[in-house]
Design an enzyme around this catalytic site. Structure first.
Site, PDB file in Angstrom:
ATOM      1  N   ASP A  95      19.103 -11.445   3.821  1.00  8.20           N
ATOM      2  CA  ASP A  95      19.227 -11.970   5.187  1.00  8.20           C
ATOM      3  C   ASP A  95      19.514 -10.881   6.225  1.00  8.20           C
ATOM      4  O   ASP A  95      19.577 -11.176   7.418  1.00  8.20           O
ATOM      5  CB  ASP A  95      20.393 -12.966   5.260  1.00  8.20           C
ATOM      6  CG  ASP A  95      19.998 -14.347   4.764  1.00  8.20           C
ATOM      7  OD1 ASP A  95      18.786 -14.625   4.676  1.00  8.20           O
ATOM      8  OD2 ASP A  95      20.913 -15.130   4.483  1.00  8.20           O
ATOM      9  N   LYS A 134      23.718 -17.326  11.759  1.00  4.28           N
ATOM     10  CA  LYS A 134      22.284 -17.483  11.440  1.00  4.28           C
ATOM     11  C   LYS A 134      22.097 -18.864  10.856  1.00  4.28           C
ATOM     12  O   LYS A 134      22.824 -19.255   9.941  1.00  4.28           O
ATOM     13  CB  LYS A 134      21.877 -16.418  10.420  1.00  4.28           C
ATOM     14  CG  LYS A 134      20.554 -16.659   9.758  1.00  4.28           C
ATOM     15  CD  LYS A 134      20.600 -16.493   8.233  1.00  4.28           C
ATOM     16  CE  LYS A 134      21.435 -17.540   7.529  1.00  4.28           C
ATOM     17  NZ  LYS A 134      21.203 -17.687   6.072  1.00  4.28           N
TER      18      LYS A 134
HETATM   19  O1  C5P Z   1      20.394 -10.909  -0.913  1.00  4.38           O
HETATM   20  P1  C5P Z   1      21.684 -11.672  -0.989  1.00  4.38           P
HETATM   21  O2  C5P Z   1      22.827 -10.844  -1.448  1.00  4.38           O
HETATM   22  O3  C5P Z   1      21.986 -12.430   0.249  1.00  4.38           O
HETATM   23  O4  C5P Z   1      21.414 -12.790  -2.099  1.00  4.38           O
HETATM   24  C1  C5P Z   1      22.418 -13.338  -2.923  1.00  4.38           C
HETATM   25  C2  C5P Z   1      21.776 -13.868  -4.185  1.00  4.38           C
HETATM   26  O5  C5P Z   1      20.900 -14.951  -3.867  1.00  4.38           O
HETATM   27  C3  C5P Z   1      20.873 -12.869  -4.894  1.00  4.38           C
HETATM   28  O6  C5P Z   1      21.608 -12.067  -5.786  1.00  4.38           O
HETATM   29  C4  C5P Z   1      19.898 -13.773  -5.625  1.00  4.38           C
HETATM   30  O7  C5P Z   1      20.475 -14.296  -6.787  1.00  4.38           O
HETATM   31  C5  C5P Z   1      19.727 -14.938  -4.665  1.00  4.38           C
HETATM   32  N1  C5P Z   1      18.544 -14.766  -3.787  1.00  4.38           N
HETATM   33  C6  C5P Z   1      17.274 -14.985  -4.312  1.00  4.38           C
HETATM   34  N2  C5P Z   1      16.173 -14.842  -3.507  1.00  4.38           N
HETATM   35  C7  C5P Z   1      16.296 -14.524  -2.197  1.00  4.38           C
HETATM   36  C8  C5P Z   1      17.586 -14.315  -1.647  1.00  4.38           C
HETATM   37  C9  C5P Z   1      18.681 -14.440  -2.466  1.00  4.38           C
HETATM   38  O8  C5P Z   1      17.130 -15.287  -5.494  1.00  4.38           O
HETATM   39  N3  C5P Z   1      15.197 -14.413  -1.433  1.00  4.38           N
END
Ligand code: C5P
Length: 268
Positions: free
Chosen positions: A122, A12
């Site tokens: 994602d 991605k």
């Molecule tokens: O959702 P994911 O596990 O991929 O995201 C990892 C970290 O990135 C989250 O715990 C958060 O701290 C940050 N994040 C965020 N806002 C988003 C996506 C991710 O703050 N839209």
């Protein structure tokens, strides 16, 4: 004996990543143009009475084979059991989907409409695996048609950039959203538009891992339409006027920097 299901988990790429705000729970609001590569991990799902997992491939090292793996958790979310064989071709923790794309591929292959967001911001776009404008924290998806594939190079210098720290290091969390994406008018118009957009996490990521500045300079030296970081890094990409240019410059870049992961790809 049940037939195994094959699934492809493409890389991605965030062609843009604008951080437009922050929710009360700490998650950030995004406005991102997401596309997918023709490179990715491969999964084979063989139905059975209980979950198990095996991982092979150049990036298998350090990837857990249990419920810590997002592909495993996606299977559980889809109420499926069996063996997942994962061929890990992509660097992980690298801003190009990694575990999210594996999870998205599992949900897609199993035809699951379960709430993918609970596996990560994602995962919904990775389940769709189609060029999309992604907003909210990742749950709002509007598919985009370009009509053309884009020749590109992906480069990962082998360093890790922790996503939460990059969001935390942002100077401003209230940045402008993207203007409308030009889907008519060909690649030139799209590239001109892309060049005016941003990845807001790129500045903090380069501060954390200066080698990414070197990666972007090396890509710029090949005279692409544009170069930028994907996601929260460390993978960077460059876009070219043709797939042949991307292939040519990828081979040269790999010779110059044998330690970097360099791949030519088509983005769609
Ligand atoms: O959702 P994911 O596990 O991929 O995201 C990892 C970290 O990135 C989250 O715990 C958060 O701290 C940050 N994040 C965020 N806002 C988003 C996506 C991710 O703050 N839209």
């Amino acid at each position: 004996m049940k037939t195994p299901i094959e699934a492809f988990a493409p890389a991605k790429i965030n062609l843009t990543l604008h951080v437009t705000g922050q929710r009360a729970d700490g998650y950030h609001l995004l406005d991102s143009l997401v596309v997918f590569a023709d490179l990715g991990d491969r999964l084979t799902l063989t139905p059975g009475p209980k979950m198990s997992m095996g991982i092979t491939g150049p990036f298998a090292d350090g990837v857990p084979c249990d419920a810590r793996n997002l592909a495993w958790r996606a299977a559980e979310l889809a109420d499926w059991t069996g063996h997942i064989a994962l061929d890990k071709q992509l660097p992980h923790g690298a801003g190009i989907g990694g575990g999210s794309s594996d999870a998205g591929a599992v949900l897609r292959a199993l035809g699951s409409n379960a709430d993918a967001l609970q596996l990560g911001a994602d995962v919904p776009v990775c389940r769709l695996a189609r060029a999309s404008r992604m907003s909210g924290i990742g749950e709002e998806l509007a598919p985009i048609e370009f009509g053309e594939e884009i020749g590109a190079i992906l480069v990962n210098p082998g360093v890790h950039v922790p996503t939460p720290a990059m969001f935390k290091a942002l100077e401003s969390k209230q940045n402008p959203a993207m203007p409308d994406i030009p889907t008519q008018g060909g690649l030139g118009k799209l590239m001109h538009w892309l060049d005016q957009q941003r990845n807001d996490l790129q500045v903090p990521a380069i501060s954390a891992q200066p080698v990414m500045g070197q990666v972007l300079s090396a890509l710029d030296a090949t005279n692409p339409y544009l170069s930028r970081m994907s996601g929260s890094g460390a993978t960077c990409f460059a876009l070219y006027e043709s797939p042949e240019s991307a292939k040519f410059h990828a081979a040269q870049l790999q010779d110059l920097h044998p330690a970097w992961w360099v791949r030519a790809t088509l983005l769609r």
